[in-house]
Design a protein around this motif. Sequence first.
Motif, mmCIF file in Angstrom:
data_model
loop_
_atom_site.group_PDB
_atom_site.id
_atom_site.type_symbol
_atom_site.label_atom_id
_atom_site.label_comp_id
_atom_site.label_asym_id
_atom_site.label_seq_id
_atom_site.Cartn_x
_atom_site.Cartn_y
_atom_site.Cartn_z
ATOM 1 N N HIS A 114 0.834 -1.207 0.000
ATOM 2 C CA HIS A 114 0.000 0.000 0.000
ATOM 3 C C HIS A 114 0.866 1.253 0.000
ATOM 4 O O HIS A 114 0.565 2.224 -0.695
ATOM 5 C CB HIS A 114 -0.915 -0.016 1.228
ATOM 6 C CG HIS A 114 -1.888 1.116 1.269
ATOM 7 N ND1 HIS A 114 -3.024 1.154 0.493
ATOM 8 C CD2 HIS A 114 -1.884 2.267 1.984
ATOM 9 C CE1 HIS A 114 -3.683 2.269 0.733
ATOM 10 N NE2 HIS A 114 -3.011 2.966 1.626
ATOM 11 N N ILE A 115 1.972 1.218 0.758
ATOM 12 C CA ILE A 115 2.863 2.378 0.828
ATOM 13 C C ILE A 115 3.612 2.574 -0.487
ATOM 14 O O ILE A 115 3.675 3.689 -1.028
ATOM 15 C CB ILE A 115 3.851 2.210 1.992
ATOM 16 C CG1 ILE A 115 3.102 2.244 3.332
ATOM 17 C CG2 ILE A 115 4.932 3.288 1.955
ATOM 18 C CD1 ILE A 115 3.982 1.935 4.513
ATOM 19 N N LEU A 116 4.183 1.489 -1.014
ATOM 20 C CA LEU A 116 4.976 1.596 -2.239
ATOM 21 C C LEU A 116 4.129 1.999 -3.439
ATOM 22 O O LEU A 116 4.639 2.621 -4.380
ATOM 23 C CB LEU A 116 5.676 0.263 -2.526
ATOM 24 C CG LEU A 116 6.728 -0.179 -1.508
ATOM 25 C CD1 LEU A 116 7.324 -1.513 -1.909
ATOM 26 C CD2 LEU A 116 7.823 0.874 -1.351
ATOM 27 N N GLY A 117 2.855 1.651 -3.426
ATOM 28 C CA GLY A 117 1.983 2.002 -4.545
ATOM 29 C C GLY A 117 1.275 3.325 -4.388
ATOM 30 O O GLY A 117 0.463 3.694 -5.247
ATOM 31 N N SER A 118 1.579 4.056 -3.330
ATOM 32 C CA SER A 118 0.868 5.305 -3.060
ATOM 33 C C SER A 118 1.421 6.463 -3.890
ATOM 34 O O SER A 118 2.567 6.437 -4.357
ATOM 35 C CB SER A 118 0.965 5.650 -1.570
ATOM 36 O OG SER A 118 2.298 5.935 -1.214
#
Length: 218
Positions: A147-151
Amino acid sequence: MEVDPDEPRPRPELATLLATEHWSLLGTRSMTWSEIMSRISILLTVMSAFLVVLALVAQGVGFDRSLLGLAIGFAAASLVVGSLTALRVALASQEDAQLIRGMNRLRAAYVELAPEIGPFLTASTHDDHDGLMATYTLGNRRPMLAHILGSTTFFVIVINTLVAGTLGGLVATAAHGSTWLTALAAGGAGLLWLGLQMEVARHLFSPRLKDVRFPSGT
């Protein structure tokens, strides 16, 4: 047939009021991310324009010290604009989380008014961290790291990290540093800026939510 005065009566106007608030939050969320996408587009356009100018100057004067100074100036300007953009995106993510929590609370009210609609809702009715993530992922379990890397926030942070590394390498080159020193300056500047941005984003978007009214499991 007599009506029991103590029996609660349906109040359809409550659903209308809740729906109005829901649409207000949806509109605010839409405008927020429209602004963010515009700012990111401006950032990428400015950086692309800087690269085009550098290419044109290089064709005219060659790769001399004047081009290096211009490149340092452009990289510094890009880093300033990019860092301001990253800050706004992080703030928007914080605002977005609160908007989603507000809509989760409204769904809890919908279910309280009409319990039979509960099984048909995709998003959560809880305003804690689990409820927030359930709405973000539409009920699909997803690793927090993904979720963080794709934000959007991390996307801008990566761009700024690359610019910071480039700026560090350019400054080391201008100071007549060796190849190893230039590589170390570029890597160090990039990692330093990455860590700084991640800490700011973590501080702004903390998973420790306050004022939880509808916790999961209730």
